[in-house]
Motif scaffolding. Structure first.
Motif, mmCIF file in Angstrom:
data_model
loop_
_atom_site.group_PDB
_atom_site.id
_atom_site.type_symbol
_atom_site.label_atom_id
_atom_site.label_comp_id
_atom_site.label_asym_id
_atom_site.label_seq_id
_atom_site.Cartn_x
_atom_site.Cartn_y
_atom_site.Cartn_z
ATOM 1 N N PHE A 14 0.827 -1.209 0.000
ATOM 2 C CA PHE A 14 0.000 0.000 0.000
ATOM 3 C C PHE A 14 0.863 1.262 0.000
ATOM 4 C CE2 PHE A 14 -3.198 -2.923 1.965
ATOM 5 C CZ PHE A 14 -4.179 -2.788 1.005
ATOM 6 N N GLU A 15 1.906 1.265 0.816
ATOM 7 C CA GLU A 15 2.751 2.454 0.933
ATOM 8 C C GLU A 15 3.553 2.699 -0.337
ATOM 9 O OE1 GLU A 15 4.149 5.915 2.789
ATOM 10 O OE2 GLU A 15 2.338 4.703 2.992
ATOM 11 N N ALA A 16 4.078 1.654 -0.934
ATOM 12 C CA ALA A 16 4.833 1.817 -2.183
ATOM 13 C C ALA A 16 3.921 2.374 -3.270
ATOM 14 C CB ALA A 16 5.441 0.482 -2.622
ATOM 15 N N PRO A 28 14.736 1.490 -3.124
ATOM 16 C CA PRO A 28 14.796 0.531 -4.235
ATOM 17 C C PRO A 28 13.722 -0.557 -4.175
ATOM 18 C CG PRO A 28 17.000 1.030 -3.480
ATOM 19 C CD PRO A 28 16.054 1.701 -2.511
ATOM 20 N N LEU A 29 13.455 -1.105 -2.991
ATOM 21 C CA LEU A 29 12.420 -2.131 -2.880
ATOM 22 C C LEU A 29 11.050 -1.558 -3.226
ATOM 23 C CD1 LEU A 29 11.448 -4.977 -2.226
ATOM 24 C CD2 LEU A 29 11.370 -4.316 0.192
ATOM 25 N N SER A 34 6.400 -1.026 -6.794
ATOM 26 C CA SER A 34 5.518 -0.187 -7.621
ATOM 27 C C SER A 34 5.594 -0.598 -9.084
ATOM 28 C CB SER A 34 5.824 1.297 -7.432
ATOM 29 O OG SER A 34 7.082 1.628 -7.960
ATOM 30 N N SER A 35 6.740 -1.072 -9.530
ATOM 31 C CA SER A 35 6.871 -1.566 -10.896
ATOM 32 C C SER A 35 5.988 -2.795 -11.111
ATOM 33 C CB SER A 35 8.334 -1.898 -11.184
ATOM 34 O OG SER A 35 8.455 -2.546 -12.424
ATOM 35 N N LEU A 78 11.996 -11.624 -9.195
ATOM 36 C CA LEU A 78 12.899 -10.560 -9.633
ATOM 37 C C LEU A 78 14.162 -10.514 -8.776
ATOM 38 C CD1 LEU A 78 10.266 -7.785 -10.411
ATOM 39 C CD2 LEU A 78 11.595 -9.141 -12.063
ATOM 40 N N GLU A 79 14.021 -10.769 -7.488
ATOM 41 C CA GLU A 79 15.188 -10.830 -6.597
ATOM 42 C C GLU A 79 16.079 -12.002 -6.987
ATOM 43 O OE1 GLU A 79 16.396 -9.042 -3.804
ATOM 44 O OE2 GLU A 79 15.098 -7.491 -4.624
#
Length: 140
Positions: A14-16, A28-29, A34-35, A78-79
């Motif tokens: 939610f915050e991102a 970065p995270l 968001s991406s 992705l990580e």
């Protein structure tokens, strides 16, 4: 982002998303999150309703998919790709993307392998089998 508290983990999403929409600086995270969210417009309305969806239950047996789990699997993948862990996954991913031309679809295919590996490990009460995971990806 790793936490046993479901609501705390959801707050990160939610915050991102809030920061992304507000054009605020992000870690970065948060940028990665968001991406992933941007690639899933079907979740945008949900992420704009923190109060309701922070505590929402998603029941697989009722045919519901958990959007937070789905996005978390994208992030996990992705990580893995960025760190090449398990060894070789980055090259396999790039090869599949070259052949497919559609990275999001390739991510979903790899997530199927990831989900299967995690389910098998949990069912057998053992560590995940990275070689079986890579073999699944190679078979795609």
């Amino acid at each position: 982002m790793i936490s046993g508290d479901r609501n705390q983990m959801r707050q990160v999403f939610f915050e991102a998303w809030r920061k992304h929409q507000a054009g605020e600086a992000m870690e970065p995270l948060e940028k990665m999150i968001s991406s992933v969210i941007t690639q899933h417009p079907e979740y945008h309305a949900m992420l704009n309703d923190r109060e309701r969806f922070l505590v929402q239950e998603f029941h697989a047996e009722g045919g519901e998919s958990n959007p937070f789990l789905h996005m978390a699997m994208h992030i996990s993948l992705l990580e893995q790709i960025s760190t090449d862990r398990p060894l070789g996954i980055s090259e396999l991913y790039r090869d599949l993307c070259r052949r497919s031309g559609e990275t999001h679809t390739v991510e979903h295919q790899l997530m199927e392998c990831l989900g299967r590996m995690l389910w098998e490990a949990q069912s057998a009460n053992r560590m995940p089998d990275e070689q079986a995971y890579l073999d699944c990806i190679k078979a795609l």
